[in-house]
Design an enzyme around this catalytic site. Structure first.
Site, short mmCIF file in Angstrom:
data_model
loop_
_atom_site.label_atom_id
_atom_site.label_comp_id
_atom_site.label_asym_id
_atom_site.label_seq_id
_atom_site.Cartn_x
_atom_site.Cartn_y
_atom_site.Cartn_z
N THR A 164 -8.75 -2.22 7.31
CA THR A 164 -7.66 -2.93 6.63
C THR A 164 -8.10 -3.40 5.24
O THR A 164 -9.29 -3.65 5.02
CB THR A 164 -7.26 -4.17 7.48
OG1 THR A 164 -6.49 -5.06 6.69
CG2 THR A 164 -8.49 -4.94 7.95
N ASP A 165 -7.12 -3.57 4.35
CA ASP A 165 -7.46 -4.12 3.03
C ASP A 165 -7.73 -5.63 3.11
O ASP A 165 -8.17 -6.23 2.13
CB ASP A 165 -6.35 -3.81 2.01
CG ASP A 165 -4.99 -4.36 2.40
OD1 ASP A 165 -4.88 -4.99 3.47
OD2 ASP A 165 -4.03 -4.16 1.63
N GLU A 166 -7.49 -6.23 4.29
CA GLU A 166 -7.74 -7.68 4.41
C GLU A 166 -9.23 -8.01 4.32
O GLU A 166 -9.59 -9.16 4.13
CB GLU A 166 -7.13 -8.21 5.71
CG GLU A 166 -5.63 -8.04 5.72
CD GLU A 166 -4.93 -8.69 6.90
OE1 GLU A 166 -5.41 -9.71 7.40
OE2 GLU A 166 -3.89 -8.15 7.31
N TYR A 198 -10.15 -12.30 12.09
CA TYR A 198 -9.79 -10.88 12.20
C TYR A 198 -10.43 -10.07 11.08
O TYR A 198 -11.15 -9.09 11.31
CB TYR A 198 -8.26 -10.72 12.17
CG TYR A 198 -7.80 -9.31 11.84
CD1 TYR A 198 -8.05 -8.25 12.71
CD2 TYR A 198 -7.12 -9.02 10.65
CE1 TYR A 198 -7.65 -6.95 12.41
CE2 TYR A 198 -6.72 -7.73 10.34
CZ TYR A 198 -6.99 -6.69 11.22
OH TYR A 198 -6.59 -5.42 10.91
N LYS A 213 -13.34 -7.10 11.07
CA LYS A 213 -13.10 -5.74 10.55
C LYS A 213 -14.12 -5.43 9.44
O LYS A 213 -14.64 -4.32 9.34
CB LYS A 213 -11.66 -5.61 10.01
CG LYS A 213 -10.57 -5.64 11.07
CD LYS A 213 -10.66 -4.52 12.09
CE LYS A 213 -10.38 -3.15 11.50
NZ LYS A 213 -10.34 -2.12 12.59
N ASN A 215 1.21 -2.17 7.62
CA ASN A 215 2.07 -1.08 8.11
C ASN A 215 3.36 -1.61 8.73
O ASN A 215 3.38 -2.73 9.24
CB ASN A 215 1.35 -0.31 9.23
CG ASN A 215 0.27 0.64 8.73
OD1 ASN A 215 0.05 1.68 9.32
ND2 ASN A 215 -0.42 0.29 7.66
N1 LIG Z 1 -1.04 -3.03 11.66
C1 LIG Z 1 -1.40 -2.98 10.39
O1 LIG Z 1 -0.60 -3.31 9.50
C2 LIG Z 1 -2.77 -2.49 10.00
C3 LIG Z 1 -3.07 -2.28 8.65
C4 LIG Z 1 -4.33 -1.76 8.30
C5 LIG Z 1 -5.25 -1.48 9.27
N2 LIG Z 1 -4.97 -1.70 10.57
C6 LIG Z 1 -5.98 -1.35 11.57
O2 LIG Z 1 -5.45 -0.28 12.32
C7 LIG Z 1 -5.92 -0.32 13.67
C8 LIG Z 1 -4.73 -0.31 14.61
O3 LIG Z 1 -3.88 -1.40 14.31
P1 LIG Z 1 -2.55 -1.66 15.15
O4 LIG Z 1 -1.65 -2.47 14.31
O5 LIG Z 1 -2.08 -0.40 15.74
O6 LIG Z 1 -3.16 -2.59 16.30
P2 LIG Z 1 -2.60 -2.88 17.75
O7 LIG Z 1 -3.09 -4.26 18.08
O8 LIG Z 1 -1.15 -2.59 17.84
O9 LIG Z 1 -3.36 -1.81 18.68
C9 LIG Z 1 -4.70 -1.92 19.00
C10 LIG Z 1 -4.93 -1.13 20.27
O10 LIG Z 1 -6.33 -1.21 20.59
C11 LIG Z 1 -6.47 -1.48 21.97
N3 LIG Z 1 -7.73 -2.21 22.17
C12 LIG Z 1 -8.05 -3.46 21.75
N4 LIG Z 1 -9.30 -3.79 22.14
C13 LIG Z 1 -9.77 -2.71 22.83
C14 LIG Z 1 -11.00 -2.42 23.48
N5 LIG Z 1 -11.98 -3.33 23.54
N6 LIG Z 1 -11.16 -1.20 24.05
C15 LIG Z 1 -10.17 -0.28 24.01
N7 LIG Z 1 -8.98 -0.50 23.43
C16 LIG Z 1 -8.79 -1.70 22.84
C17 LIG Z 1 -5.25 -2.31 22.35
O11 LIG Z 1 -4.97 -2.23 23.74
C18 LIG Z 1 -4.18 -1.67 21.49
O12 LIG Z 1 -3.55 -0.61 22.16
C19 LIG Z 1 -6.77 -1.59 13.77
O13 LIG Z 1 -8.11 -1.21 13.66
C20 LIG Z 1 -6.34 -2.43 12.58
O14 LIG Z 1 -7.40 -3.23 12.12
C21 LIG Z 1 -3.75 -2.20 10.97
#
Ligand SMILES: NC(=O)c1ccc[n+]([C@@H]2O[C@H](COP(=O)([O-])OP(=O)(O)OC[C@H]3O[C@@H](n4cnc5c(N)ncnc54)[C@H](O)[C@@H]3O)[C@@H](O)[C@H]2O)c1
Length: 328
Positions: free
Chosen positions: A118-120, A144, A148, A174
Site C-alpha cells: 500500500t502507499d500508506e 497497519y 505493511k 481501491n
Molecule cells: N484495499 C485497499 O484499498 C488496498 C490498497 C492497497 C493495498 N492493499 C493491500 O492489498 C492486499 C489485499 O487487501 P484487501 O483490501 O483485499 O484486504 P482484505 O482484508 O479484504 O483481504 C485480506 C484477505 O487475507 C486473508 N488473511 C488475513 N490474514 C491471513 C493469514 N494469516 N493467512 C491467510 N489468509 C489471511 C483474509 O481472510 C482475507 O481474505 C493487502 O495486502 C493490502 O495491504 C489494499
C-alpha cells in the site's frame, strides 16, 4: 499460481480477473477466512479454483503450496486500519510473520513472488501538493501501515540477500465489488441502501486517490509479465478526491439530499492525503487505467451492491455482531 488472501476484496477480484484474462494460469487460493475473508466472494469462480483454508504463518502448509506453484501473488494481510488501532497483534503476526513464512518457502523452492502493498507505508502528504515516488522514505502512521512497511522491507532484503525473484507494488485506495462493508465506500452505499444515514469522519477533508480494483489487478499482471525483479511499482488512478466529495457523489447517485449524513469524530493518526507518482509503471510497463471516471466507477459499484444483497447483508449482520462483542 498461488494467490494468498484470495477470499479478500482485492484477491477475489484478482482471481476472477486472472481466470478471465490470463487463462494460462491454474489458480489456487490460500486464505485463513478471517472476518475480512469471504468464501462467497469466490462463488462465481468456485469450480475453477482450488481453495485451501489455512494460515500463511503455517510454515508446513505454505511450504507444500509454494513448492507446487510457479508464481505466488501475496495479497493476504490484516488490512483494516481502524481495527489495527484497536488490536495490532494480528497485524504484526499475519503481515510480518506471514510474509516472512512465504518468503522462506519461496527462497527454498526458487519461485517467482509478487508482494502486494500500500502507499500508506509512505505516511501522508499535505493537502496542497506533493506525490509519493518509489524512492520516498517510509514513514507509516498506523499499526497497519507499519506492518505493511515491515513486510515490504523483508521482501526487499530477501531479494538482495538471497536473490529471491520478487517484485513489489504499492497501490492507492481501491474500490469496487466485494469490498467489505466496514470500508469507506461500501459502508456509505450499504447504509443508504438499508435506509440509514452514512457517517463521515471529521470534516471529510482527507484526500484519497481512488483506484478501481480491476485497474490495480491489471497492473499486477503487467508487473508479473514485464516487471523488473527487485523493483517496486507505485499504482494509482491519479483521481484524488476528498472523503466529503466521494460521499457527496454517492448520496447524489442514490438520490439522497446532500446533507443526509452525520459527522463522527476523526480517528487518531488519520492520514491527510495520499498521492502516487505512477510515471514508472506507466512508462516502463505501459499501464493505463480503464476506470478514468470515478463517478461512473462509483455508479457501477453502487449497482453491484444493489444487485448483490445476498453477498453483503450477512456480512453487515456479522459486522454489527462483531462490534457488539467489542463493546462488551
Ligand atoms: N484495499 C485497499 O484499498 C488496498 C490498497 C492497497 C493495498 N492493499 C493491500 O492489498 C492486499 C489485499 O487487501 P484487501 O483490501 O483485499 O484486504 P482484505 O482484508 O479484504 O483481504 C485480506 C484477505 O487475507 C486473508 N488473511 C488475513 N490474514 C491471513 C493469514 N494469516 N493467512 C491467510 N489468509 C489471511 C483474509 O481472510 C482475507 O481474505 C493487502 O495486502 C493490502 O495491504 C489494499
Amino acid at each position: 499460481m498461488l494467490v494468498t488472501g484470495g477470499a479478500g476484496f482485492i484477491g477475489a477480484n484478482f482471481v476472477a480477473h486472472t481466470l478471465e484474462n490470463h487463462p494460462r494460469y491454474e489458480v489456487e487460493v490460500l486464505d485463513a477466512l478471517t472476518y475480512a475473508g469471504n468464501r462467497s466472494s469466490l462463488a462465481p469462480v468456485a469450480g475453477a479454483v482450488a481453495f485451501h483454508h489455512g494460515d500463511i504463518c503455517d510454515a508446513e502448509l505454505v511450504d507444500r503450496l509454494v513448492a507446487g506453484s510457479d508464481v505466488i501473488v501475496h495479497f493476504a494481510a490484516e488490512s483494516h486500519v481502524d481495527n489495527s488501532l484497536h488490536d495490532p497483534a494480528p497485524f504484526v503476526r499475519s503481515n510480518v510473520l506471514g510474509t516472512f513464512t512465504l518468503l522462506e518457502a519461496v527462497r527454498r523452492h526458487g519461485k517467482r513472488f509478487h508482494h502486494i502493498s500500500t502507499d500508506e507505508v509512505y505516511g501522508h502528504l499535505p493537502l496542497d501538493g506533493g506525490k509519493f515516488t518509489e524512492t520516498t522514505a517510509y514513514d507509516p502512521s498506523s499499526p497497519y501501515s507499519a506492518t505493511k512497511a515491515s513486510s515490504d522491507m523483508l521482501v526487499r532484503a530477501w531479494v538482495r540477500s538471497y536473490g529471491v525473484a520478487a517484485t513489489l507494488s504499492n497501490c492507492a485506495n481501491n474500490y469496487g465489488p466485494y469490498q467489505h462493508v466496514e470500508k469507506f465506500i461500501p459502508r456509505q452505499i450499504t447504509n443508504i441502501l438499508e435506509g440509514g444515514r452514512p457517517k463521515l469522519y471529521g470534516a471529510g477533508l482527507n484526500v484519497r486517490e481512488w483506484t478501481h480494483v480491476d485497474d490495480h489487478n491489471a497492473a499486477v499482471h503487467l508487473i508479473l509479465d514485464k516487471g523488473r525483479i527487485g523493483e517496486t511499482y507505485l499504482i494509482g488512478s491519479g483521481d484524488e478526491r476528498s472523503n466529503a466529495e466521494v460521499l457527496g457523489t454517492v448520496l447524489e447517485l442514490l438520490g439522497q439530499p446532500a446533507d443526509a449524513f452525520d459527522h463522527v469524530p476523526d480517528r487518531p493518526g488519520h492520514d491527510l492525503r495520499y498521492s502516487n507518482d505512477t510515471t514508472k509503471i506507466r512508462t516502463e510497463l505501459g499501464w493505463r487505467t480503464r476506470y478514468d471516471d470515478l463517478r461512473a466507477g462509483l455508479a457501477a459499484t453502487i449497482d453491484w451492491y444493489r444487485e448483490n444483497e445476498w453477498w453483503w447483508q450477512p456480512l453487515k449482520a456479522a459486522t454489527e455482531e462483531r462490534y457488539r462483542e467489542l463493546r462488551r
